[in-house]
Design a protein around this motif. Structure first.
Motif, PDB file in Angstrom:
ATOM      1  N   GLN A 179     -23.035  10.696  -2.055  1.00  0.00           N
ATOM      2  CA  GLN A 179     -22.465  11.619  -1.080  1.00  0.00           C
ATOM      3  C   GLN A 179     -23.545  12.501  -0.482  1.00  0.00           C
ATOM      4  N   GLU A 219     -24.327  17.058   5.881  1.00  0.00           N
ATOM      5  CA  GLU A 219     -25.333  17.445   6.862  1.00  0.00           C
ATOM      6  C   GLU A 219     -24.747  18.431   7.866  1.00  0.00           C
ATOM      7  N   VAL A 262     -21.102  16.872   8.976  1.00  0.00           N
ATOM      8  CA  VAL A 262     -20.896  15.466   8.632  1.00  0.00           C
ATOM      9  C   VAL A 262     -20.929  15.313   7.120  1.00  0.00           C
ATOM     10  N   ARG A 265     -21.047  12.209   4.333  1.00  0.00           N
ATOM     11  CA  ARG A 265     -21.299  10.772   4.235  1.00  0.00           C
ATOM     12  C   ARG A 265     -21.208  10.342   2.773  1.00  0.00           C
ATOM     13  N   THR A 315     -22.386   5.976   4.618  1.00  0.00           N
ATOM     14  CA  THR A 315     -21.513   5.847   5.783  1.00  0.00           C
ATOM     15  C   THR A 315     -20.762   7.150   6.012  1.00  0.00           C
ATOM     16  N   THR A 316     -20.608   7.537   7.278  1.00  0.00           N
ATOM     17  CA  THR A 316     -19.883   8.754   7.612  1.00  0.00           C
ATOM     18  C   THR A 316     -18.414   8.602   7.246  1.00  0.00           C
ATOM     19  N   CYS A 317     -17.887   9.579   6.500  1.00  0.00           N
ATOM     20  CA  CYS A 317     -16.467   9.549   6.129  1.00  0.00           C
ATOM     21  C   CYS A 317     -15.713  10.764   6.666  1.00  0.00           C
ATOM     22  N   MET A 365     -16.238  13.821   9.947  1.00  0.00           N
ATOM     23  CA  MET A 365     -17.004  14.488  10.986  1.00  0.00           C
ATOM     24  C   MET A 365     -16.170  15.615  11.558  1.00  0.00           C
ATOM     25  N   CYS A 368     -14.593  13.186   0.430  1.00  0.00           N
ATOM     26  CA  CYS A 368     -13.714  12.272   1.145  1.00  0.00           C
ATOM     27  C   CYS A 368     -12.854  11.516   0.143  1.00  0.00           C
ATOM     28  N   ASP A 377     -20.808   4.697  11.943  1.00  0.00           N
ATOM     29  CA  ASP A 377     -21.548   5.830  11.399  1.00  0.00           C
ATOM     30  C   ASP A 377     -21.893   6.842  12.493  1.00  0.00           C
ATOM     31  N   PHE A 378     -21.528   8.094  12.267  1.00  0.00           N
ATOM     32  CA  PHE A 378     -21.803   9.209  13.177  1.00  0.00           C
ATOM     33  C   PHE A 378     -21.069   9.091  14.524  1.00  0.00           C
TER      34      PHE A 378
END
Length: 280
Positions: free
Chosen positions: A31, A34, A49, A51, A55-57, A59, A99, A216-217
């Motif tokens: 995890q 950011e 963010v 992650r 991978t982004t989970c 935002m 997440c 992602d993002f």
């Protein structure tokens, strides 16, 4: 049977310690959080963010302000009067989050943790006439503030940490798999132990997705808030009316032109019987 506790050899203890260390390191590496607020052209907008597994989970982009009532002594030092602190979520805030499949959370801290914001999101399924449908929503907001912080609170009578919470909140409702987007201001009331000291959270320029991010993002398809849709409709209404009116005028002119052409090609029958002798 010998029930005496046997000492674990030092080599085994070292092996267990290393296993625990690598397990914890692996969990922590899974995890990441950011603060990307510096990428926004808006100095008041924050971008956070979360992650997991690279991978982004989650935002979240938004502006946030808190209107906090607090008591100070009147000039006579006998009566209390209520002032209001206007606290903005500032850039450089510390961020944490987690997440889950049906529950995600964003935590933000700023001004040396004098202020803390927690936002809890849940995803739910509902049975509708069209079948089961899944949505997500903001289900809880918690705000912790320290009224001994001198930048926003001056001469506060009840200086110290205070916690306020939302009550039966169901906000930012969005179909599952989509992101919530809203430019308009949204107001969320946060209750304290004193009913007269309700804190107001003001969100604006919101773009949030706490579940089902595919790229992602990158946010998924937008789900606009009703206020933005209404404003867009009002902005486009003059154009729509103008186009409709123009279409009606063009249609009437076309009908008139066709009718005039058909009428011109017909044989004109004289109204005066004396004119019949000239026909033939």
């Amino acid at each position: 049977m010998d029930l005496r506790r046997r000492a674990i050899p030092s080599a085994d203890r070292l092996r267990v310690f290393l296993m625990l260390f690598y397990t914890m390191a692996h969990i922590m590496a899974e995890q990441e959080v950011e603060n990307l607020s510096g990428l926004s052209a808006n100095p008041e907008k924050d971008i956070f963010v979360v992650r997991e597994n690279g991978t982004t989970c989650l935002m979240a982009e938004f502006e946030a302000r808190f209107i906090v009532p607090y008591d100070v002594w009147d000039s006579n030092y006998v009566d209390l009067i209520t002032e209001q602190a206007d606290i903005a979520l500032t850039r450089g805030a510390e961020v944490n989050g987690r997440c889950g499949h049906n529950e995600s959370e964003l935590q933000v801290f700023w001004v040396d943790r004098a202020y803390a914001l927690k936002m809890l999101f849940v995803k739910e399924s509902h049975n509708t006439s069209k079948g089961p449908e899944a949505t997500w929503r903001l289900s809880k907001v918690q705000f912790v503030y320290d009224s001994s912080e001198k930048t926003h609170f001056k001469d506060s009578v009840s200086a110290g940490k205070h916690t306020v919470n939302s009550h039966h909140l169901s906000a930012l409702v969005t179909p599952a798999g989509k992101s919530y987007k809203c430019q308009a201001q949204q107001f969320i009331s946060l209750a304290s132990s004193d009913p007269q000291k309700t804190v107001t959270m003001i969100l604006s320029e919101v773009h949030i997705q706490p579940f089902d991010i595919i790229s992602d993002f990158i946010f998924s398809e937008d789900h606009k808030c009703p206020v933005d849709e209404q404003e867009q409709l009002e902005e486009n209404l003059p154009l729509i009316l103008g186009l409709t009116l123009g279409l009606i005028i063009v249609t009437l002119l076309a009908i008139y032109h066709v009718h005039h052409k058909m009428t011109a090609n017909q044989v004109q029958i004289p109204k005066d019987r004396s004119e019949y002798k000239h026909m033939g």
